[in-house]
Design an enzyme around this catalytic site. Structure first.
Site, short mmCIF file in Angstrom:
data_model
loop_
_atom_site.label_atom_id
_atom_site.label_comp_id
_atom_site.label_asym_id
_atom_site.label_seq_id
_atom_site.Cartn_x
_atom_site.Cartn_y
_atom_site.Cartn_z
N GLU A 19 -6.19 0.21 -5.06
CA GLU A 19 -6.72 1.45 -4.50
C GLU A 19 -6.10 2.65 -5.21
O GLU A 19 -4.89 2.66 -5.47
CB GLU A 19 -6.42 1.56 -3.00
CG GLU A 19 -7.09 0.52 -2.14
CD GLU A 19 -6.79 0.72 -0.66
OE1 GLU A 19 -6.33 1.84 -0.30
OE2 GLU A 19 -7.01 -0.21 0.12
N GLU B 3 -2.01 -3.67 3.31
CA GLU B 3 -1.08 -2.61 3.73
C GLU B 3 -0.37 -2.88 5.05
O GLU B 3 -0.55 -2.15 6.04
CB GLU B 3 -1.83 -1.28 3.79
CG GLU B 3 -2.35 -0.84 2.43
CD GLU B 3 -2.99 0.55 2.45
OE1 GLU B 3 -3.25 1.07 3.56
OE2 GLU B 3 -3.19 1.11 1.38
#
Length: 435
Positions: free
Chosen positions: A354, A252
């Site tokens: 995720e 990320e």
């Protein structure tokens, strides 16, 4: 875990997490070249390695090299969140017991406690947060993979001892974790979750609550590259790491296409591929025995990850959180419909690294969304997400295996205990939710 997003059929607006109340917030197991997937899957193509070897053999129950024998099943995994990169929002009890209460990150806690006391506190945490019994339980639930978030400070040789403060001694605990996972037959993804200098600002999931992201400069890239080489040597020279097949080169990063992420794509991503595989060539590891790299996919918002990177054996990680998708109406029917019709617009094939069952912060404890009184909805929503992620990707990793929130929407273990996720995923009736 983190700061993530949702990928749906339309362009996505991404938002990042803040703290627990604001929050209350593998990867790819795909080996690709162009559009071919490495992972055993009924719709996947087979692919050859750089040396011409086929990644799959003809044995009914095994695959060559670093591949998990999934027998044609999709990847079904969990993240080991807050194990080696502890996030206070999801483990507040442990954080307080360690003496870290009031501190924002591991860096802050070590600075607060002092090195020796911090080392002792974190070793107690590492030895208890995930144990061998957890892997036995995961295995009994039909899971077959784990994604393990790591901080660069596990390689203590690249930490600036005069200015960086992180717990020491984690590597022996990581060796135990990957050993238990390998013994259970799990596929393992190692994820660089906390990059040197922090890849985003003010977030505990980088290990340091930095006021600005300091990762996007050459000397920090170099430290990250050394960390990847460090992991690669562990993978190939330590038996407990035998089921590690994927390394995610940064989790990320910033969601922009400015100078920072341009340099990341054109410099760090390219060099990561070159350095990892050169290191393997150097130690005599070739073809399908080499590890594979994962990057956040194009939908994440950092630009085309393979702009300058060799795309052979690159996996694309997609994080899906409706919690932060402002395009989806916040009601049960809209959530089910959005998840059933979820289609990645990014690089393919990919995997959902995720996702969770958490709705937006401002409604999560309201009558329509309270977890205690809406279990039927959450069962359906899990089924909708699982169905989409397995049909349109190679599988998924739930965030996370466990938390201390008392909220099954973030904890796979609690969701099974509370009857929201079945202990036997084969009993799920997909057609009853997504027709």
């Amino acid at each position: 875990m983190k700061l993530s997003t949702t990928t749906l059929p339309l362009p996505v607006t991404y938002r990042r997490k803040m703290t627990l109340k604001l929050l209350t917030s593998l990867v790819g197991l795909c080996l690709f070249g162009a559009a071919n997937a490495w992972l055993p899957h009924e719709n996947s193509h087979r692919m050859e390695g750089r040396d011409g070897s086929n990644f799959f053999n003809n044995s009914a129950n095994s695959v060559q090299g670093r591949w998990l024998p999934t027998n044609g099943n999709p990847i079904r995994g969990v993240n080991l969140g807050s194990l080696f990169v502890l996030e206070p929002w999801m483990a507040s009890n442990s954080w307080s017991e360690m003496g870290c209460d009031g501190q924002n990150s591991e860096f802050d806690c070590v600075s607060h406690l002092g090195q020796d006391a911090a080392n002792s506190a974190f070793k107690d945490h590492w030895s208890s947060w995930v144990t061998q019994d957890d892997f036995k339980q995961m295995q009994s639930y039909g899971l077959n993979a784990v994604r393990i978030p790591l901080g660069y400070w596990l390689d203590e040789d690249i930490v600036y001892s005069d200015s960086e403060h992180f717990p020491q001694g984690a590597m022996s605990y990581l060796e135990s974790i990957v050993g238990w996972a390998s013994d259970a037959g799990f596929y393992i993804v190692l994820d660089l979750h906390g990059a040197p200098g922090a890849q985003v600002a003010s977030n505990a999931d980088t290990g340091q609550y930095a006021s600005t992201p300091g990762f996007y400069v050459d000397y920090q890239y170099e430290r990250a590259l050394k960390f990847l080489e460090f992991l690669v040597e562990k993978v190939h020279k330590t038996d407990t790491f035998r089921n590690v097949g994927m390394i995610e080169i940064v989790n990320e990063p910033l969601q922009n296409t400015g100078d920072d992420t341009t340099s990341m794509r054109t410099s760090y991503y390219k060099d990561a591929w070159d350095r990892v595989h050169s290191k393997e060539d150097e130690i005599g590891v070739h073809g399908d025995a080499q590890v594979h790299l994962a990057v956040m996919n194009n939908d994440w918002g950092s630009g085309n990850p393979t702009e300058s990177m060799n795309s052979w054996n690159v996996a694309f990680d997609d994080h899906r959180y409706l919690k932060w998708d402002s395009r989806v109406s916040v009601d049960h029917d809209s959530y089910i419909s959005a998840s059933c019709n979820d289609q990645s617009q990014g690089d393919s094939p990919g995997i959902v690294g995720e996702f969770s069952l958490s709705p937006p912060d401002d409604v999560q404890w309201s009558g329509d969304w309270d977890p205690s009184s809406n279990k039927d909805f959450y069962k359906k929503w899990f089924t909708a997400q699982m169905t989409s992620y397995e049909q349109r990707n190679l599988g998924w990793f739930f965030w996370s295996w466990k938390t201390e929130l008392g909220d099954y929407r973030w904890s796979y273990q609690d969701a099974v205990s509370d009857g929201v996720i079945p202990s036997d995923l084969g009993t799920i009736d997909r057609g009853s939710v997504c027709s």
